[in-house]
Design an enzyme around this catalytic site. Structure first.
Site, PDB file in Angstrom:
ATOM      1  N   HIS A   1       0.817  -1.218   0.000  1.00 24.35           N
ATOM      2  CA  HIS A   1       0.000   0.000   0.000  1.00 24.35           C
ATOM      3  C   HIS A   1       0.844   1.259   0.000  1.00 24.35           C
ATOM      4  CE1 HIS A   1      -3.136  -2.612   2.233  1.00 24.35           C
ATOM      5  NE2 HIS A   1      -2.772  -3.095   1.079  1.00 24.35           N
TER       6      HIS A   1
ATOM      7  N   ARG B   1      -8.576   4.229  -9.363  1.00 20.26           N
ATOM      8  CA  ARG B   1      -8.651   3.058  -8.478  1.00 20.26           C
ATOM      9  C   ARG B   1      -9.343   3.466  -7.175  1.00 20.26           C
ATOM     10  NH1 ARG B   1      -3.027   1.945 -10.713  1.00 20.26           N
ATOM     11  NH2 ARG B   1      -3.077  -0.202 -11.468  1.00 20.26           N
TER      12      ARG B   1
ATOM     13  N   GLU C   1      -9.502  -8.808 -17.474  1.00 21.83           N
ATOM     14  CA  GLU C   1      -8.331  -9.244 -16.703  1.00 21.83           C
ATOM     15  C   GLU C   1      -8.294 -10.758 -16.566  1.00 21.83           C
ATOM     16  OE1 GLU C   1      -7.504  -6.019 -13.417  1.00 21.83           O
ATOM     17  OE2 GLU C   1      -9.623  -6.535 -13.367  1.00 21.83           O
TER      18      GLU C   1
ATOM     19  N   ASN D   1      -2.008  -6.028 -16.171  1.00 21.72           N
ATOM     20  CA  ASN D   1      -1.224  -6.582 -15.053  1.00 21.72           C
ATOM     21  C   ASN D   1      -1.811  -7.923 -14.638  1.00 21.72           C
ATOM     22  OD1 ASN D   1      -0.026  -4.069 -15.108  1.00 21.72           O
ATOM     23  ND2 ASN D   1      -1.185  -3.287 -13.358  1.00 21.72           N
ATOM     24  N   ASP D   2      -3.114  -7.925 -14.435  1.00 20.65           N
ATOM     25  CA  ASP D   2      -3.748  -9.182 -14.037  1.00 20.65           C
ATOM     26  C   ASP D   2      -3.866 -10.150 -15.201  1.00 20.65           C
ATOM     27  OD1 ASP D   2      -4.292  -9.281 -11.240  1.00 20.65           O
ATOM     28  OD2 ASP D   2      -5.625  -7.559 -11.522  1.00 20.65           O
TER      29      ASP D   2
ATOM     30  N   ARG E   1       2.145 -11.645 -10.092  1.00 19.01           N
ATOM     31  CA  ARG E   1       2.661 -10.329 -10.475  1.00 19.01           C
ATOM     32  C   ARG E   1       3.463  -9.643  -9.383  1.00 19.01           C
ATOM     33  NH1 ARG E   1      -2.838  -6.600 -10.659  1.00 19.01           N
ATOM     34  NH2 ARG E   1      -1.503  -4.866 -10.087  1.00 19.01           N
TER      35      ARG E   1
ATOM     36  N   CYS F   1      -5.097  -0.312 -19.369  1.00 22.57           N
ATOM     37  CA  CYS F   1      -4.674   0.535 -18.250  1.00 22.57           C
ATOM     38  C   CYS F   1      -3.678  -0.141 -17.321  1.00 22.57           C
ATOM     39  CB  CYS F   1      -5.888   1.019 -17.461  1.00 22.57           C
ATOM     40  SG  CYS F   1      -6.886  -0.308 -16.794  1.00 22.57           S
TER      41      CYS F   1
HETATM   42  C1  PEP Z   1      -4.486  -4.408 -14.040  1.00 23.03           C
HETATM   43  O1  PEP Z   1      -4.713  -5.478 -13.509  1.00 23.03           O
HETATM   44  O2  PEP Z   1      -3.798  -4.292 -15.079  1.00 23.03           O
HETATM   45  C2  PEP Z   1      -5.031  -3.162 -13.501  1.00 23.03           C
HETATM   46  C3  PEP Z   1      -4.937  -2.035 -14.150  1.00 23.03           C
HETATM   47  O3  PEP Z   1      -5.569  -3.203 -12.261  1.00 23.03           O
HETATM   48  P1  PEP Z   1      -4.714  -3.299 -10.916  1.00 23.03           P
HETATM   49  O4  PEP Z   1      -3.276  -3.090 -11.275  1.00 23.03           O
HETATM   50  O5  PEP Z   1      -5.246  -2.254 -10.013  1.00 23.03           O
HETATM   51  O6  PEP Z   1      -4.994  -4.693 -10.470  1.00 23.03           O
HETATM   52 MG    MG Z   2      -6.206  -5.648 -11.952  1.00 20.35          MG
END
Ligand code: PEP
Ligand code: MG
Length: 758
Positions: free
Chosen positions: A369, A476, A612, A635-636, A646, A683
């Site tokens: 965090h 977010r 995702e 990312n996910d 990740r 994103c």
């Molecule tokens: C992602 O998963 O790419 C995303 C943008 O969401 P977060 O990084 O908040 O999981």
């Molecule tokens: Mg995500």
């Protein structure tokens, strides 16, 4: 008879030392008198102080009893002889016959051969060894436990003298003390950027004037009162309703409660006070001994327990020193670089942003965090830097390079000027990016691409104008929940959302409904079951559909805040189209409810889904038809496609998102968007790196959202890109049969040939 009577005990000795510290005299004379006092007080024939130099040599700085001519001449390497062993292990040695010890090394210049018994203790500060203090006797006596304790207490006072620079003047030119040694560490870069400034230790450290107590009974009482309040505050935290019945947070608090009542710990604190230290100094001493031991401990469980005691010590210090948040700003340098073992996100927000240059953490992961918040504040961050706290002193010069994870403590002139150059270079680049801000964001072959920014807290908002982003592509909303001590009330949520929309001044903002669970833990939220694989568990839309009150409250806050404007909302971690339908029903009900009470509603509501979860890849057309827009959470998506965590440092960089496999996935998504006339954004972190952003544009993405600092570099790339030409090259590479094509190589070569800045 071996028994020796101490002349006056440690309290008398500390009182004498306090007088000596206060008196005006040359540092060498002060040291000479200190060792004489110690020898006299402990009825020892010898007392010597060795100080650790930057070249890992322990130099004799003062002695009573050994040959005075050997002062500043007698030397031992770290690990050599008894003194070197004590320094290297940070542990005391108590020997009746020193010469029988295998590590004994004979230093002829000192004339120590006539002494048999030997007691040496490390001079420790915050767990770090600064020297060794020794007493010796001719007889083969055994020093008692209380004598060891007394010598350690005195060593602490000497550590403070070394730390405050009192002894630095005694060092020969060119031979620095270890404490002043320039040190470089490598940790993990957790947020880009370079910070030059001065160390501010996040946790308080005792100041020298506080060390020796004037009134032992009063100090004892202060210690007991503080321990009492500490225990009460832990009990209080445990009884609060918002602490889960089970789970990690509770387990930590219970461990704290146990430790706060630990007899050994309390006894050692009391003993240190009884020996004449102030309550603060006693806590610091016990903490320092523990830290020194922790450094030599390999068992992770034991290290963890020790660090719990360390945390508890910090809490106790805060109780004793009564430090509140308003005192934080006081005395904070203008270029503060925070150094902490660990820190909560809310604690970071307590510091005035304008005085911070960087953050250094002994722990910290990219998804912790505090790191998310630091990133939002635009602070360079280096984490996973063991020993950073004990190696630093408040006010030390420090350089933090968030790019390669290097930290330079007390840097030498050439390092400092190299970095100052790097900072100037970055500033020039930033200036260049600012100049690009007004240029339309379009490729050389006329493809317009929206460059949006990611945000999550109100501290991010000024970046919207600063970066020239076309809007906020991912807000977010869970960050507000993560930095709070309890669920933010509906009005608080509404206030933040309104603030965001006002700051956006008509630019589009896409709010993502709370994405908690997985690595985003809310300490006050009670998860129903223990999760083996939280990333695959009860999180995001799954959780909010099961707890619809959460989604309802949030939607109501969003709808109210967006009165008279367009509202864009997207759902995280969608797996099935039916989840979108269920969420839409909840949202529609809220809209009906608000319109019944004649609330000012948004002019339009656009609902999107994040892509995702790989399952959606086989229902792309259905997905595109079920929503107004799609946003790829790469990312996910990448973590699930490659089955690689990740947040795991050993997985970082192991698989390449620019490989043909993942590029094909991305192309397939972009194609589906065009086919269904549904807008598609991306994103995840990929959007913010010029090389992957370049690939995304070539594959058909017309909107990408990234950290604000990435907009400049990505735009600089975009302005030089011929998207059609790269698309042809990438398609050809991906169509190659046989061995897997080096698509990353294709991208770098293309950029080099076409002078595209990456
Ligand atoms: C992602 O998963 O790419 C995303 C943008 O969401 P977060 O990084 O908040 O999981
Ligand atoms: Mg995500």
């Amino acid at each position: 008879m071996n028994r020796t009577v101490t002349a006056g005990g440690p309290r008398v000795l500390l009182k004498r030392l306090r007088e000596l510290l206060a008196a005006v005299m040359e540092p060498q004379e002060r040291l000479d008198r200190i060792v004489r006092e110690i020898a006299g007080n402990m009825v020892a024939e010898v007392c010597s102080l060795y100080v650790l130099r930057a070249d890992s040599v322990l130099e004799l700085y003062a002695t009573e009893g050994l040959n005075p001519g050997s002062v500043h001449l007698a030397q031992l390497k770290l690990g050599e002889g008894l003194v070197g062993t004590i320094a290297a292990s940070a542990r005391a040695l108590n020997l009746t016959d020193a010469q029988q010890h295998p590590a004994f090394a004979y230093l002829p210049e000192t004339g120590e051969e006539i002494y048999h018994s030997f007691l040496g203790v490390p001079v420790l500060r915050a767990g770090r060894t600064l020297g060794v203090l020794v007493v010796q006797n001719r007889t083969m006596r055994q020093y008692r436990e209380d004598e060891v304790e007394a010598l350690e207490t005195v060593a602490m006072v000497i550590a403070e003298m070394i730390a405050t620079g009192d002894l630095a003047r005694l060092a020969r030119p060119g031979v620095e003390l270890d404490l002043r040694r320039p040190t470089s560490f490598t940790g993990k870069g957790l947020n880009e950027g370079v910070g030059l400034g001065h160390v501010v230790l996040h946790e308080p450290r005792v100041v020298v004037t506080n060390l020796v107590s004037e009134d032992i009974d009063a100090e004892q009482e202060r210690l007991e009162t503080a321990l009492g309040s500490l225990r009460l505050s832990i009990d209080d935290m445990l009884s609060r309703r918002d602490v889960a019945e089970e789970g990690e947070h509770r387990a930590v608090l219970e461990a704290y409660r146990m430790f706060a009542n630990d007899r050994g710990w309390v006894r050692r604190l009391t003993e240190a006070v009884r020996n004449g230290l102030t309550a603060e100094a006693a806590v610091e001493k016990v903490q320092s001994d523990m830290r020194a031991r922790m450094m030599h401990m390999t068992d992770p469980y034991m290290r963890e327990r020790m660090s719990d005691f360390d945390d508890l010590g910090n809490r106790l210090l805060k109780q004793l020193m009564g430090r509140g948040p308003d005192q934080l700003a006081e005395g904070l340098p203008k270029d503060a670089i925070l150094v902490a073992r660990t820190m909560g996100a809310a604690e970071l927000l307590d510091y005035p942003r304008e005085r911070l240059r960087a953050l250094v953490l002994e722990d910290g992961a990219p998804t912790s965090h505090v790191v998310i918040v630091a990133r939002a504040m635009g602070l360079p961050v280096v984490g996973q830097l063991k020993g950073a706290v004990s190696m630093s002193e408040n006010g030390d010069a420090i350089i933090v390079d968030g790019e390669d994870g290097r930290v330079h403590l007390r840097p030498q002139g050439d390092v400092e000027s190299a970095y100052a150059e790097k900072v100037r270079f970055r500033a020039r680049r930033q200036q260049l990016y600012r100049e690009l801000r007004e240029r339309p964001s379009m490729t050389k072959d006329g493809v317009a691409v929206d460059l949006l920014m990611n945000a999550g807290l109100s501290v991010d908002l000024p970046q919207l104008a600063e970066s020239g982003a076309a809007g906020i592509g991912l807000f977010r909303t869970e960050l507000q929940f993560m930095v709070a001590a309890q669920f933010p009330r509906a009005e608080e949520q509404e206030r933040l959302y309104r603030e965001v929309m006002v700051a956006a001044a008509g630019k589009p903002v896409t709010f993502r409904t709370i994405d908690i669970g997985g690595d985003k833990v809310l300490p006050y939220f009670n998860n129903v079951v223990h999760e083996e694989n939280p990333a695959l568990g009860w999180r995001a839309i799954r959780l909010t559909l099961d707890r619809p009150a959460l989604l309802r409250t949030q939607m109501r806050a969003l709808l109210k805040a967006a009165g008279g404007r367009e509202l864009r909302v997207m759902l995280p971690m969608v797996t099935e189209i039916s989840e979108i339908r269920q969420a839409r029903e909840i949202i529609d009900r809220e809209v009906r409810h608000l319109s019944k009470f004649a609330h000012h509603l948004p002019t339009s509501l656009k609902l999107g889904a994040m892509l995702e979860v790989p399952a959606l890849l086989w229902q792309l057309d259905e997905l595109m038809n079920a929503v107004d827009f799609v946003s790829v959470g790469s990312n996910d998506l990448f973590q699930f496609i490659t089955a690689s965590d990740r947040g795991h440092s050993m997985m970082a960089g192991r698989f390449d998102p620019m490989s043909p496999a993942f590029l094909r996935v991305l192309r397939q998504i972009a194609d589906a968007g065009h086919r269904n006339h549904t807008s598609v954004t991306l994103c995840g972190e990929l959007a913010g790196r010029p090389i992957s952003a370049m690939a995304l544009v070539a594959l058909g993405f017309r909107s990408i959202s990234m950290a604000p600092a990435a907009i400049g570099p990505v735009k600089a790339m975009l302005l030089e890109l011929d998207a059609g030409k790269l698309r042809a090259r990438l398609d050809a590479a991906m169509a190659e049969k046989g061995a897997e094509a080096d698509t990353r190589g294709v991208l770098t070569a293309f950029a080099a040939e076409n002078e595209i800045p990456l």
